[in-house]
Scaffold this active site. Structure first.
Site: not given
Ligand code: ARG
Length: 476
Positions: A172, A294, A300
């Site tokens: 999970h 980016s 980034k």
């Protein structure tokens, strides 16, 4: 006025002259669709299959010999020339040709005159396209098997190198049990092992020759279908000529389904890597040269490669259902609908292969951050292990479970390494066995090289050209 209108109507409908009659230009454009471009991928297969057909025609004998031994040699020489044109990029399929089959026939007729006009004896474009796709499929499946096993090997290497490096196991997405990088990486390798089995069975499905089924009902001429199948290196043939045609689309569906499986493995691996390489986790460090920046945010470094693999997975899954959907609507016997399975098939193959290759390169460069992995452990991760420790002391499991649950706050971080190696369900340290997957990959490698040798040998013998083209060697 009426007569004038009729003439006008007739002129518009008269259309362009093609080998198979006059066709309205708009209709020609619509029906040929993307074949003019896509069929270039089938061009070498078309020449190979045509060489086999001509050889067979030269051997069947009988009163009306269609092609003599000498003529066969001329045809094959011309076909080898066409292969060279294809490789140099100068071979074109014109609008009037519609597809590779008529383009090659036109070129042969241009080179050989009347002899070229004999080559369509006892064939139909229906069995031509079917055999071309089988040959293309064979080649591509061998490539994808080879490439998939290389990714499997890269993952096994990662697994071996970090076999006992602790990694929180999750269910999970929540922390569950102590585990290892070795288990995580070799799980992905074993998944690929299963995917290769699917590719292998698709390979066997594909390895039957449909040539000589003509339009789907055979021909009233003494042709030898077993001979062409053998010359082309197929393991067998579709004996029933109607099924030989009906299997088109079905075979593509089988192959695309096999590719869907490998794509599902790639997608899950990509998803794991995207998540576990975000700064919040930081378990893995992706090679910077495989990430992109980016245009606005200087800091980034994005996992675009992995994101694209996730999205392309959807594309391949879609292709498999597109092909199945087209087949589902058909009666027995050729329908032009089948042409629409060609693009999903070819693009699906190329997409899957490109994804496997780029991910292999990326996996080879992954760095593992042991500190970040250890930081992911909190004492609760050892709860089930502690309960089992109590079981070892004679406590019934449910009582041990309840005891640990009540005293979760008292759990201590234990020796991670010990937690990893104490999983001995395979009677090996850490419950991992890399050797079996490695042996499996070796077996596939041997299979691929044996099949390639056999297939390439058939092409070289029949067509007398180098095969595969030298520039394609690195890729194939
Ligand atoms: N381009 C066609 C295809 O992919 C070739 C077969 C055409 N046959 C026909 N009967 N119109 O299906």
């Amino acid at each position: 006025v009426k007569a004038a209108r009729r003439t006008q109507h007739k002129t518009a409908r008269e259309g362009r002259k093609t080998i198979v009659g006059r066709i309205d230009p708009e209709v020609l454009r619509f029906t040929a669709g993307k074949d003019r471009v896509l069929d270039i991928a089938l061009a070498e297969a078309e020449c190979f299959a045509t060489a086999a057909h001509a050889t067979m025609l030269s051997r069947i004998g009988g009163k009306a010999t269609v092609v003599t031994e000498g003529q066969k040699k001329r045809i094959i020489r011309a076909l080898a020339g066409i292969v060279r044109e294809v490789r140099s990029g100068s071979f074109r399929i014109s609008q009037n040709d519609q597809d590779i089959h008529l383009a090659v026939e036109r070129r042969l007729t241009r080179k050989l005159g009347d002899l070229g006009r004999r080559i369509h004896t006892a064939r139909s474009r229906n069995d031509q396209v079917a055999v071309d796709l089988r040959l293309y499929g064979k080649e591509q499946l061998l490539c994808v098997m080879d490439e998939t096993l290389e990714l499997g090997r890269a993952l096994l290497k990662l697994a071996r190198r970090h076999a006992a490096v602790p990694m929180v196991g999750r269910t999970h997405m929540q922390p569950a049990m102590p585990s290892s990088v070795g288990l995580w990486a070799s799980a992905h390798a074993e998944s690929l092992r299963d995917d290769i089995s699917m590719q292998r069975s698709a390979y066997d499905f594909n390895d039957r020759c449909p040539l000589g089924s003509a339009a789907g009902y055979g021909v009233a001429l003494n042709i030898d279908r077993r001979l062409t199948a053998r010359l082309l290196g197929f393991r067998g043939l579709h004996e029933n000529v109607l099924y030989a045609g009906n299997a088109r689309g079905k075979c593509e569906t089988v192959i695309l389904s096999a590719l869907s499986q490998v794509m599902l493995s790639l997608s899950r691996l990509s998803e794991d890597l995207i998540l576990y390489s975000t700064p919040e986790f930081g378990y893995f460090v992706l090679p910077p040269e495989y990430c992109t920046g980016s245009s606005i945010m200087p800091q980034k470094s994005n996992p675009d490669v992995l994101e694209l693999i996730r999205a392309k997975t959807t594309r391949v899954l879609g292709y498999a259902s597109t092909a199945a959907g087209i087949v589902k609507g058909l009666t027995s016997g050729y329908g032009r609908d089948l042409q629409e399975t060609k693009e999903p098939f070819i693009d699906g193959m190329q997409t899957a292969r490109a994804c496997v290759r780029i991910l292999t390169a990326l996996v080879k460069e992954i760095n593992v951050d042991k500190k970040a992995l250890l930081a992911g452990f909190r004492p609760e991760v050892f709860a089930a292990d502690r309960a089992l420790e109590l079981v070892g002391e004679g406590v019934p499991f449910r009582d041990a479970y309840n005891h640990v649950k009540k005293h979760l706050g008292e759990l201590e971080k234990v020796d991670y390494r010990r937690a990893v190696v104490s999983r001995t369900h395979l009677r090996t340290q850490g419950g991992m066995n890399f050797d079996e997957s490695a042996a499996h990959f070796r077996g596939i490698k041997t299979f691929v090289s044996r099949e390639r040798k056999r297939y390439y040998g058939s092409v070289r013998r029949l067509l007398g050209v180098e095969y595969p083209a030298p520039r394609e060697r690195e890729v194939t």
